[in-house]
Write an enzyme that holds these catalytic residues in place. Structure first.
Site, PDB file in Angstrom:
ATOM      1  CG  LEU A  29      -2.231   0.796   1.028  1.00  0.00           C
ATOM      2  CD1 LEU A  29      -3.178   0.139   0.043  1.00  0.00           C
ATOM      3  CD2 LEU A  29      -2.948   1.013   2.354  1.00  0.00           C
ATOM      4  N   GLY A  30       1.720   1.369  -1.043  1.00  0.00           N
ATOM      5  CA  GLY A  30       2.519   2.587  -1.235  1.00  0.00           C
ATOM      6  C   GLY A  30       1.715   3.580  -2.062  1.00  0.00           C
TER       7      GLY A  30
ATOM      8  CB  ILE B 125       1.046   2.166  -7.242  1.00  0.00           C
ATOM      9  CG1 ILE B 125       2.041   3.010  -8.048  1.00  0.00           C
ATOM     10  CG2 ILE B 125       0.106   1.398  -8.181  1.00  0.00           C
ATOM     11  CD1 ILE B 125       3.026   2.209  -8.887  1.00  0.00           C
TER      12      ILE B 125
ATOM     13  CB  VAL C 174       0.197  -3.140 -11.955  1.00  0.00           C
ATOM     14  CG1 VAL C 174      -1.010  -3.378 -12.833  1.00  0.00           C
ATOM     15  CG2 VAL C 174      -0.218  -2.780 -10.529  1.00  0.00           C
ATOM     16  N   GLY C 175       3.024  -4.880 -10.494  1.00  0.00           N
ATOM     17  CA  GLY C 175       4.288  -4.598  -9.805  1.00  0.00           C
ATOM     18  C   GLY C 175       5.468  -5.076 -10.630  1.00  0.00           C
ATOM     19  NE  ARG C 176      10.156  -3.684 -11.632  1.00  0.00           N
ATOM     20  CZ  ARG C 176       9.609  -2.535 -12.049  1.00  0.00           C
ATOM     21  NH1 ARG C 176       8.382  -2.524 -12.527  1.00  0.00           N
ATOM     22  NH2 ARG C 176      10.296  -1.414 -12.000  1.00  0.00           N
TER      23      ARG C 176
ATOM     24  CD  GLU D 122       8.170  -7.504 -17.751  1.00  0.00           C
ATOM     25  OE1 GLU D 122       8.703  -6.466 -18.165  1.00  0.00           O
ATOM     26  OE2 GLU D 122       7.405  -7.524 -16.784  1.00  0.00           O
TER      27      GLU D 122
ATOM     28  CG  HIS E  41       6.649  -3.584 -17.582  1.00  0.00           C
ATOM     29  ND1 HIS E  41       7.692  -4.194 -16.948  1.00  0.00           N
ATOM     30  CD2 HIS E  41       6.361  -2.494 -16.826  1.00  0.00           C
ATOM     31  CE1 HIS E  41       8.040  -3.510 -15.869  1.00  0.00           C
ATOM     32  NE2 HIS E  41       7.232  -2.455 -15.783  1.00  0.00           N
TER      33      HIS E  41
HETATM   34  O1  LIG Z   1       7.392  -0.434 -14.171  1.00  0.00           O
HETATM   35  C1  LIG Z   1       7.568   0.729 -14.246  1.00  0.00           C
HETATM   36  C2  LIG Z   1       8.308   1.468 -13.272  1.00  0.00           C
HETATM   37  O2  LIG Z   1       8.838   0.873 -12.326  1.00  0.00           O
HETATM   38  O3  LIG Z   1       8.396   2.701 -13.423  1.00  0.00           O
END
Ligand SMILES: O=CC(=O)O
Length: 411
Positions: A248-249, A251, A326-328, A357, A375
């Site tokens: 919960l940063g 984003i 949507v992280g890594r 990736e 990505h």
């Molecule tokens: O994935 C995108 C970022 O880390 O900016």
């Protein structure tokens, strides 16, 4: 992706920009193929030291020769910033990252050397959050699958029209075609009488009768044809879903804000409970998964969070559960995820990132409950404009002793 929380923080004892026109040195580390969109802006305030400007020299030699006294470095994209490179920069005090995630920067070595790091999640958080919600809605409502269906059906119909497959069942949107069954034998008769064609070898009476009879009914369409023309859109709605946010940063908080407006209930996992946050906190991800319909993964990738979404977490999330990442990529055990999806042991997934990736496991291509994306959650014109402002603001703040704008907590 969310980084460790970023907050403005004052830096002490930094020198003012030089009065005599000598601009402060800033080392730029960037991939060769990547042009710096804000180069002009940077150049009007800083003297840029970019190893790409000396293509015949190694980076190591360039940095040792030119960057000994540089106090700031701009790390573009996901260019690795290793302990070895930091060794060549003995005066370095600040690393300005241009991505939300900072796993490519050796944070431990930066901490050891007293180097401060800033990140870019503040510039990207809203667009990344929009994208996470979009992926979730897409998985739940099968929007990409519906799009593929419409395009595929149109192709089939075009082919059918061009090869005159007029007996195909009419999908509801198409102009109804007269059914062959309703036609009288007379209407279905051939438009001319073959028996009247002058021919040396006139057809036999039996053959002539056959040729004059109505066309035989066409065989029913095969199942696969039928399948391509009907779309099973049994979507699930978003309102009321229990969403667990992993990280919960910047984003994650923006994702929570959006999903509350959709009527979802939010819970979260992060390294520490956040006293000012009203949502339920789960100290381990398994608990969060067991109490959620959806997991959205947007935490920083560290040794501790590698494969934070593992087999046990997926089992706890359950058969109807949805995972959005949507992280890594390496935050999720991708091999396990593929197995869970293929065996139908999880409800669906929306993935903007992958373990290797740009490779994507090919098993996922045929699954309509999976939405794949290259990505690009943060990629908008607006977020890149905001990124440029953020980079400039951090560098200017540093060189004029002002608080940094987007500090990465590096404990
Ligand atoms: O994935 C995108 C970022 O880390 O900016």
């Amino acid at each position: 992706m969310a980084t460790k929380e970023e907050q403005p923080q004052a830096l002490e004892n930094k020198e003012e920009p030089k009065e005599d026109g000598e601009l402060p040195l800033v080392v730029v580390l960037r991939p060769k193929s990547f042009n710096l969109p804000l180069e002009d802006r940077l150049q009007s305030h800083f003297h840029l030291l970019d190893p790409n400007d000396s293509p015949d020299e190694s980076i190591e030699s360039f940095l040792s020769r030119r960057a000994h006294s540089a106090r700031a470095l701009l790390c573009v994209g996901l260019t690795p910033l290793t302990a070895d490179t930091l060794c060549l920069l003995p005066s370095l005090e600040l690393v300005v990252g241009s991505s939300a995630g900072v796993e490519h920067i050796d944070l431990h070595e930066c901490r050891r050397r007293g180097i401060t790091v800033t990140g870019a999640s503040a510039a990207f958080s809203e667009d990344a959050a929009d994208y996470a919600v979009a992926l979730l809605i897409d998985v739940l409502r099968r929007i990409s699958a519906a799009d593929r269906f419409v395009r595929g059906r149109n192709t089939i119909l075009r082919e059918a029209n061009s090869t005159n497959l007029a007996s195909s069942p009419s999908p509801s949107f198409a102009k109804p075609r007269p059914s062959r069954k309703s036609k009288s034998a007379k209407e279905n008769a051939l438009p001319f009488d073959l028996t009247s064609i002058p021919s040396k070898s006139k057809p036999s009476p039996a053959m002539a009768a056959k040729l004059k009879s109505p066309l035989p009914p066409r065989p029913p369409p095969s199942n696969s044809h039928k399948r391509k023309l009907s779309f099973e859109s049994h979507g699930l709605d978003l309102g009321g879903k229990r969403v667990g946010i992993v990280g919960l940063g910047n984003i994650g908080s923006q994702i929570a804000k959006r999903l509350v407006a959709f009527g979802c209930s939010i819970a979260y996992n992060s390294r520490k409970k956040k006293p000012s946050i009203p949502f339920p906190y789960h100290a381990n991800v398994w608990d969060l998964a067991a109490n959620s319909d959806v997991l959205i993964v947007c935490c920083a990738l560290t040794e501790d969070t590698h494969h934070i979404i593992n087999k046990d977490v997926m089992t706890a999330l359950g058969k109807e559960g949805v995972i959005i990442n949507v992280g890594r990529g390496p935050l999720v055990d991708e091999k396990e995820l593929v197995q869970f999806l293929v065996r139908g042991e999880i409800g669906g997934a929306g993935l903007d990132v992958f373990e290797n990736e740009p490779d994507v496991p090919k098993e996922l291509f045929k699954l309509d409950n999976v939405v794949l994306s290259p990505h690009c959650a943060v990629v908008t014109l607006e977020s890149f404009a905001a990124l440029q402002d953020l980079v400039m603001a951090n560098l200017k703040a540093f060189f004029s002793n002002k608080p940094l704008v987007s500090l990465v907590q590096n404990e």
